[in-house]
Design a protein around this motif. Structure first.
Motif, PDB file in Angstrom:
ATOM      1  N   LEU A  62      -5.283  -2.646  -4.088  1.00 26.29           N
ATOM      2  CA  LEU A  62      -5.108  -3.583  -2.924  1.00 26.29           C
ATOM      3  C   LEU A  62      -6.244  -2.799  -1.881  1.00 26.29           C
ATOM      4  N   MET A  63      -6.459  -1.507  -1.976  1.00 27.77           N
ATOM      5  CA  MET A  63      -7.284  -0.756  -1.085  1.00 27.77           C
ATOM      6  C   MET A  63      -8.762  -1.000  -1.445  1.00 27.77           C
ATOM      7  N   ILE A  69       0.954  -1.227  -0.142  1.00 31.10           N
ATOM      8  CA  ILE A  69       0.013  -0.051  -0.004  1.00 31.10           C
ATOM      9  C   ILE A  69       0.702   1.381  -0.060  1.00 31.10           C
ATOM     10  N   PHE A  70       1.888   1.212   0.969  1.00 36.50           N
ATOM     11  CA  PHE A  70       2.736   2.477   0.839  1.00 36.50           C
ATOM     12  C   PHE A  70       4.055   2.506   0.078  1.00 36.50           C
ATOM     13  N   THR A  71       4.301   1.533  -0.959  1.00 40.55           N
ATOM     14  CA  THR A  71       5.327   1.301  -1.769  1.00 40.55           C
ATOM     15  C   THR A  71       5.379   2.687  -2.593  1.00 40.55           C
ATOM     16  N   LYS A  72       6.609   3.347  -2.502  1.00 39.88           N
ATOM     17  CA  LYS A  72       7.074   4.583  -3.119  1.00 39.88           C
ATOM     18  C   LYS A  72       6.178   5.788  -2.725  1.00 39.88           C
ATOM     19  N   SER A  73       5.525   5.639  -1.605  1.00 36.70           N
ATOM     20  CA  SER A  73       4.939   6.670  -1.052  1.00 36.70           C
ATOM     21  C   SER A  73       5.527   8.000  -0.825  1.00 36.70           C
ATOM     22  N   GLN A  74       4.862   9.047  -1.018  1.00 36.98           N
ATOM     23  CA  GLN A  74       5.468  10.594  -0.781  1.00 36.98           C
ATOM     24  C   GLN A  74       4.405  11.412  -0.424  1.00 36.98           C
ATOM     25  N   ASN A  75       4.721  12.559   0.213  1.00 29.08           N
ATOM     26  CA  ASN A  75       3.565  13.310   0.725  1.00 29.08           C
ATOM     27  C   ASN A  75       3.449  14.494  -0.509  1.00 29.08           C
TER      28      ASN A  75
END
Length: 495
Positions: A224-225, A93-99
C-alpha cells in the motif's frame, strides 16, 4: 534531484544503528512506513494541497515532532494503537502496528531525518525508487524471510514488457506481496514512449486499474505504501488490496490482466490444536466449483484461480515452480484444462540464482483466456530455455534486464504470431523452440517440463562456471531436493 543513492543510504544507515537494539530490517522498514505515511499526510494537509485527511489532530505528524524522550515513546505507541483501528487505507497501513524502536533518542532521530525532506514535492520516480531500494535491501536479509515476497524487478519488467498492458484495462495480482507487478505495469502504461494518456485514462490508471490480495499484514502494508508513493490510489480512499486469502472463493470480479508470482511452497496447510492439546497440521484443500481439480498444492490452486479471474479475453503471466509442469494427478488435470480452455502460448524456463529464497526452480507461463470451444485453444507452445548453461548469483552476478532482452525479442510483443524459432537441426542449442499441441498431448502426463539445450558442464569440464556460481547451484539443487523430501515425509507421517 534524481540520484536516489544518498537518500537511500541515509534512510538505511539507521538500520545498522537499530540492529544493535535487536530491531531487524523488516521491523525498521515497517516503522519507516508508518512515519513516512504520517509525514506525507501532513504535507498533503497544507497548501497548496489543503486536503482534509482522516488523521485525528492528536495523532498527526506534528504531534510526533513536538515530543522527545519517554513522552515521545509512549505517544508513538498510543498513536499506532489508535490508527490501527481506522478505516480504509489508513487502517490497513497501521494494521497490527507496534512500536519496535524502544530507544526514544533513536526514534527522535529517525523522525528528524524524515521531517527534513519534503516528500510530496519529490518526483514520483524518486520516492518510489527510494522505497523500492529499501524493499530490495530488506529482501536481501535472508534471516527475515522477506525475500519470498519480493520478485526480482527485472523479471517483472520483462513480463510486463511482453504482456504489454493497455490503458483503461484492469490488472489483478492475487498474491501481490509488496506490489512489484502493479508498479511495473503503472510505469509501462504511464510511459509516454508507450502511450499518450488523456485525463480520463490517467484517472483510471491511478484509481481503477489495480486490485489484489495479500494475506500477510506486513507485506500488504508495504504494498500500500509502495503504491501510494508511486501516486496510485488516494491517501484517504478505500484500499484496493484485500487481506482475504484469494484462494478461499471466486471473488466474482473479472480482469483484463493477471500478473503474479504466487508464494513459494507447495502445500497449503493450517495448524489446529487437537483434543489432547497438541498442535496438528492439516492440508488445506479448497473445494471450489470453478476448479478442475481439488488439491492441497498451492501452486495448482493459484493457476486455477488465475483462470477464474480472467475475462473471456483476459491475459495472464505467472511465475510457477517446475512441479506444476510435470506433476501427475491434479497437476495433469490442470495442465490439460489450461491447454484446452486457454492459449498457453509461451513458457520461459528461468535460471537458478535469481530468487532470494533458495532451492526454487521456476518458469513463467503466459496464456490468453478464450471462450468455450470443443477444440483445444492451444495450438503450439513456445519455450525459451533460459536455464541451461545460464548462471546468476544474487550478489556477484545478478540478473539484469538486458539479460532478458533476447527472450523479449523472441516473444515479439508487437505481434507474437510472427515468431521465428532459433532452434533448428543445424542449431540444436537454439534456446527458442515451439512444440505443437499434439506433441505435448502425447507426452506422459502431458508433461510441459521440456528441455533440449546441451548442458556444457557435463560435456566440457575445462569450462565449468566460477566456483561460487557452482557452489550456489549445488545449494539450489540441495535445497530443492530437501523441500521435495520434506513433502514426502509429511505425506508419509500424515502431517
Amino acid at each position: 534531484m534524481t540520484n536516489t543513492g544518498p537518500i537511500v543510504s541515509k534512510v538505511w544507515s539507521f538500520a545498522d544503528v537499530l540492529r544493535d537494539d535487536g530491531v531487524g530490517y523488516g521491523d525498521y522498514l515497517e516503522q519507516l512506513t508508518y512515519l513516512l505515511f504520517l509525514k506525507m499526510a501532513d504535507e498533503y494537509s497544507r497548501p497548496p494541497y489543503d486536503r482534509k485527511l482522516p488523521i485525528p489532530e492528536k495523532y498527526n505528524w506534528e504531534s510526533l515532532v513536538s515530543k522527545k524522550g519517554a513522552e515521545l515513546e509512549s505517544h508513538y505507541t498510543e498513536l499506532l494503537r489508535e490508527l490501527s483501528q481506522a478505516r480504509g487505507i489508513l487502517g490497513q497501513i497501521f494494521t497490527k502496528s507496534q512500536n519496535k524502536i524502544q530507544d526514544p533518542a533513536k526514534l527522535y532521530r529517525i523522525i528528524g531525518m524524515i521531517d527534513k525532506e519534503n516528500w510530496s514535492m519529490m518526483g514520483t520516480d524518486l520516492k518510489g525508487k527510494i522505497y523500492e531500494g529499501l524493499l530490495e535491501k530488506n529482501a536481501e536479509d535472508v534471516k527475515s524471510g522477506a525475500g519470498q515476497y519480493f520478485t526480482p524487478r527485472v523479471l517483472i519488467m520483462a513480463m510486463v514488457e511482453c504482456i504489454h498492458p493497455e490503458p483503461e484495462k484492469t490488472i489483478c495480482d492475487p498474491a501481490c506481496g509488496t506490489g512489484g507487478f502493479f508498479l511495473a505495469s503503472y510505469d509501462f502504461i504511464s510511459n509516454p514512449a508507450n502511450y499518450s494518456l488523456d485525463k480520463e485514462q490517467k484517472e483510471f490508471l491511478k484509481d481503477r486499474t489495480f486490485s489484489g490480495n495479500e494475506i500477510v499484514a506486513s507485506a500488504r502494508r508495504m504494498c500500500l505504501m509502495n503504491m501510494f508513493l508511486h501516486n496510485i490510489g488516494e491517501i484517504d480512499g478505500e484500499s484496493s488490496i484485500s487481506s482475504v486469502d484469494s484462494l478461499i472463493s471466486d471473488p466474482g470480479e473479472r480482469y483484463d490482466y493477471v500478473l503474479t508470482n504466487p508464494p513459494f511452497g507447495k502445500k497449503s496447510s493450517m495448524t489446529f490444536t487437537n483434543e489432547e492439546g497438541k498442535q496438528e497440521k492439516e492440508d488445506l484443500v479448497y473445494n471450489r466449483q470453478d476448479f478442475w481439480a481439488t488439491t492441497s498444492n498451492k501452486q495448482l490452486n493459484f493457476l486455477q484461480h488465475i483462470h477464474t479471474l480472467l475475462k473471456s479475453d483476459g491475459r495472464a503471466t505467472v511465475v510457477l515452480p517446475d512441479n506444476v509442469l510435470f506433476e501427475g494427478g491434479a497437476g495433469e488435470t490442470v495442465r490439460k484444462n489450461i491447454l484446452e480452455t486457454t492459449d498457453l502460448h509461451t513458457i520461459l524456463r528461468l535460471p537458478t540464482g535469481i530468487f532470494y529464497k533458495q532451492g526454487v526452480k521456476a518458469n513463467v507461463l503466459f496464456f490468453d483466456n478464450k471462450p468455450a470451444s470443443k477444440d483445444p485453444w492451444t495450438k503450439e507452445v513456445w519455450i525459451y530455455d533460459f536455464r541451461t548453461n545460464v548462471h546468476f548469483t544474487l550478489k556477484k552476478n545478478p540478473m539484469k534486464f538486458e539479460d532478458l532482452q533476447d527472450f523479449i525479442s523472441c516473444y515479439n510483443p508487437e505481434n507474437r504470431h510472427e515468431r521465428k524459432e532459433t532452434w533448428s537441426e543445424d542449431n540444436p542449442n537454439g534456446r527458442w523452440r515451439k512444440f505443437s499441441y499434439d506433441e505435448i498431448a502425447s507426452r506422459d502426463k502431458t508433461n510441459l517440463d521440456i528441455f533440449w539445450v546441451k548442458d556444457e558442464s557435463l560435456a566440457d569440464l575445462d569450462n565449468l562456471p566460477d566456483p561460487d556460481i557452482l557452489a550456489n547451484e549445488i545449494i539450489e539443487n540441495v535445497e530443492a531436493g530437501l523441500e521435495s523430501f520434506r513433502e514426502i515425509v509429511e505425506t508419509i507421517n500424515g502431517e
